[in-house]
Design an enzyme around this catalytic site. Structure first.
Site, PDB file in Angstrom:
ATOM      1  N   ASP A 285       1.073  -1.576  -0.111  1.00 41.20           N
ATOM      2  CA  ASP A 285       0.222  -0.056  -0.179  1.00 41.20           C
ATOM      3  C   ASP A 285       1.455   0.979   0.456  1.00 41.20           C
ATOM      4  O   ASP A 285       1.759   1.163   1.036  1.00 41.20           O
ATOM      5  CB  ASP A 285      -0.449  -0.322   1.461  1.00 41.20           C
ATOM      6  CG  ASP A 285      -2.003   1.119   1.697  1.00 41.20           C
ATOM      7  OD1 ASP A 285      -2.416   0.906   0.570  1.00 41.20           O
ATOM      8  OD2 ASP A 285      -1.873   2.288   2.368  1.00 41.20           O
ATOM      9  N   GLU A 327       1.322  -0.644  -5.239  1.00 44.68           N
ATOM     10  CA  GLU A 327       0.096  -0.294  -5.223  1.00 44.68           C
ATOM     11  C   GLU A 327       0.886   1.815  -5.403  1.00 44.68           C
ATOM     12  O   GLU A 327       0.687   2.007  -4.689  1.00 44.68           O
ATOM     13  CB  GLU A 327      -0.601   0.337  -4.351  1.00 44.68           C
ATOM     14  CG  GLU A 327      -2.072   0.767  -4.145  1.00 44.68           C
ATOM     15  CD  GLU A 327      -2.274   2.323  -3.554  1.00 44.68           C
ATOM     16  OE1 GLU A 327      -3.496   2.776  -3.991  1.00 44.68           O
ATOM     17  OE2 GLU A 327      -1.423   2.513  -2.610  1.00 44.68           O
TER      18      GLU A 327
END
Ligand code: GLC
Length: 640
Positions: A285, A327
């Site tokens: 993330d 990401e």
């Protein structure tokens, strides 16, 4: 501070010996081989990152000792999977690989509930399941679980660690790999490290980035962007006793100080523990933000890449069957380094979201211009072996428009477009708009992002409300068109929960106790299992059935088309018709997409051979040119 010279016992050869001595004898030959490929690389990368840090040398020793313990603790089934994948590194790249992304609670209530829906996923062709954060989140608001309080516990409402193990077992049996978020840029403000830091513990204060006064934060702010300019302006939050803490996202998400080697060790070992629980892929993330540098936007810094390369090397040693997915929501030109560069090419992440391609498809649809997509595909380089893009239509986040800034500005002689108009279009604010989304964190001068489920953005919601069957047919085509693009482009396609049933916006958004009133909850509805079970009648059920049948047909056609493997080459076709986007995959597959509301007539394909094509989905006789492509329709063609 002077840097202590590494003790003799820490020479690379000694570190290797100690690591091999610490793994079980039965593992030693395999580990010795893996060390050749990954061990030295791990040491070199960590040294480059942390040599100057007083704890740098000790960190490496500690990491290797714990990594050996993790290797010993790795369950047999996962070791077998590691071995099989070592023999077949392209295991996740076949045209039968379909991903699916969902919140546990929205999809099936709990982890046990997800296990009970595995057959549904299998029937859809899913082989990769990304479950949004299910670890113990912060009490109260948690950014949908992206503020993790305990990486080693499950959010109580969703289940237990035993449920997770049972789910991974069930998924593995079904040939589905579980992907979990690894929220590594920040912890929640009630994580035990954060609590210790607040309580004055120096060791843990150094896990975060805290500044006594505004002097340094202000210097950084001068060049930093903002992720949530309206709901969380600024990048620092004042915390009593600590000062100004770096919080790129919400004030309760404290950025970790990755320049501290203890953070690397603790987070890397967390990842290995998660991998040993059966998580096969990690969505890393917010990877772009890991390293801060004054005078820059603190994005995509070389050290952030080095951290990912070190994690890759560590997984290569202990859990080589695991996939790392970046990401990083950054423009196309910043993306290839996430697959590694220079000597580390192919040794960083295996997968990365192609968010520019995703946003370009939406902009192309609003502007009725296929060339917007063509230019992005032209800028997308081929990837190193064993790597692939993630292609997608929607996800749990907004469609961020920032990644398209260069394209919209009309760089390199391309026709510009107005991102503000695109954003207003999806908010239903332009005259010709059929969309029912909402702008996110935007104002009159800046288009930040757009929220809404695909179905609402392509006009299904408005057509149903108006009872307009013609508009509905066009809207349904648009939903299929966008998925046709994601499924035809190079990459692993990732479906977003509910799109396979054309599920609409969450109408209860902002009112439920469990959902915040932040705009992204608009497109985080609960799964409607009545639609799946055929227990729902009416127009919405008809739409769901048709969308589902069309997507399954595309998934099936992709499965039988080797040219659509995630890593097979892709090339945009140079078509004269600006409304058309044409894509070539290999020698014998072409896809054509009409982004406009007008019929497009294609005289011929812009290549000499093959000369004869048939429809890849319907089969039938070779097609006759000129080819007419209906408004918002698509054609997948294979050489006849
Ligand atoms: C990622 C997530 C997003 C979250 C952010 C902060 O971008 O996709 O939902 O808000 O990270 O963790």
């Amino acid at each position: 501070m002077t840097t202590p010279a590494p003790p003799a016992a820490q020479t690379d050869a000694a570190l290797r010996e100690r690591f091999l001595a610490a793994v079980d004898a039965s593992l030693r030959p395999t580990m010795a081989l893996r060390w050749e490929r990954h061990g030295q690389r791990l040491l070199d990368t960590l040294r480059a990152l942390y040599a100057a840090h007083a704890y740098g040398g000790a960190a490496v020793s500690e990491l290797l000792a714990e990594a050996a313990a993790a290797a010993n603790a790795r369950p047999l089934a996962l070791r077998a999977q590691d071995a099989a994948r070592a023999d077949d590194p392209a295991w996740f790249l076949g045209p039968d690989m379909i991903g699916y992304s969902a919140y546990v609670d929205r999809f099936a209530g709990t982890l046990q509930g997800v296990a009970a829906r595995v057959d549904y996923l299998r029937a859809l062709g899913v082989r990769y399941l990304h479950l949004l954060p299910f670890q113990r989140a912060r009490d109260g608001e948690s950014d949908g679980g992206f503020a993790v309080r305990d990486y080693d516990a499950i959010e109580p409402a969703l289940g237990t660690l035993d449920d997770l193990r049972a789910l991974t077992f069930r998924l593995r049996e079904a040939g589905i790999s579980l992907c979990a978020d690894f929220v590594l840029n920040h912890t929640s403000d009630d994580h035990r490290w954060a609590l210790a830091a607040r309580a004055g513990d120096r060791r843990y204060a150094d896990y975060y980035l805290a500044f006594e006064d505004r002097a340094i934060p202000d210097r950084h702010e001068a060049t930093l962007g903002q992720v949530f300019p309206q709901t969380a302006p600024g990048n620092f939050t004042h915390v009593d006793g600590l000062g100004w803490v770096w919080t790129t996202f919400y004030p309760y998400q404290w950025d970790l100080n990755w320049a501290n080697p203890r953070v690397f060790v603790d987070m890397a070992l967390t990842l290995l523990r998660m991998a040993n629980r059966g998580i096969e892929a990690f969505r890393l993330d917010s990877t772009a933000y890991l390293w801060k540098r004054e005078g820059t936007a603190s994005l995509n810094q070389p050290e952030a890449h080095a951290i990912l390369q070190a994690l890759h090397a560590l997984c290569g040693l202990v859990a080589p069957g695991v996939l790392l997915k970046a990401e990083a929501i950054v423009p196309t030109r910043e993306l290839p380094p996430y697959f590694g560069s220079g000597e580390a090419t192919g040794r960083e992440c295996h997968l990365a979201y192609h968010s520019t391609l995703m946003a370009a498809a939406w902009a192309a649809l609003a502007e009725q211009r296929g060339d917007v997509l063509r230019h992005v595909v032209e800028q997308t380089p081929p990837l190193p072996p064993g790597c692939a893009w993630i292609t997608y239509v929607r996800c749990h986040d907004d469609i961020g428009w920032g990644v398209l800034a260069a394209e919209a500005a009309g760089d390199a002689g391309r026709a510009p477009f107005d991102l503000g108009r695109v954003s207003r279009f999806y908010a239903g604010e332009t005259e010709s708009s059929y969309a029912r989304g909402r702008a996110f964190q935007s104002d009159a001068s800046h288009a930040h992002g757009s929220n809404g489920m695909t179905s609402a953005l392509v006009g299904i919601e408005s057509a149903l409300a108006a009872g307009d069957t013609h508009a509905l047919a066009l809207a349904e085509r648009r939903l299929v068109l966008l998925h046709g693009i994601a499924l035809a482009c190079a990459g692993v396609p990732l479906l977003y929960m509910g799109d396979e049933l054309a599920l609409g916006n969450d109408t209860a958004f902002g009112r439920g106790a469990d959902s915040g009133d932040e705009g992204r909850w608009l497109h985080r509805p609960k799964m409607d299992w009545r639609l799946v079970e055929g227990a729902q009648a009416g127009a919405q059920a008809g739409v769901a059935m048709r969308a589902n049948a069309a997507l399954r047909e595309l998934i099936e056609a992709r499965r039988r088309t080797p040219a659509l493997a995630a890593d097979a080459p892709m090339q945009a076709l140079a078509l004269d018709e600006a409304a058309l986007f044409g894509l070539r995959r290999g020698e014998d597959f072409v896809a054509l997409f009409n982004l406009s509301g007008q019929v497009q007539r294609l005289e011929r394909l812009p290549m000499a051979a093959p000369t004869s094509w048939r429809d890849a989905i319907e089969g039938g006789d070779p097609l006759a040119f000129p080819l007419l492509i209906e408004p918002y329709a698509m054609r997948w063609l294979v050489a006849a």
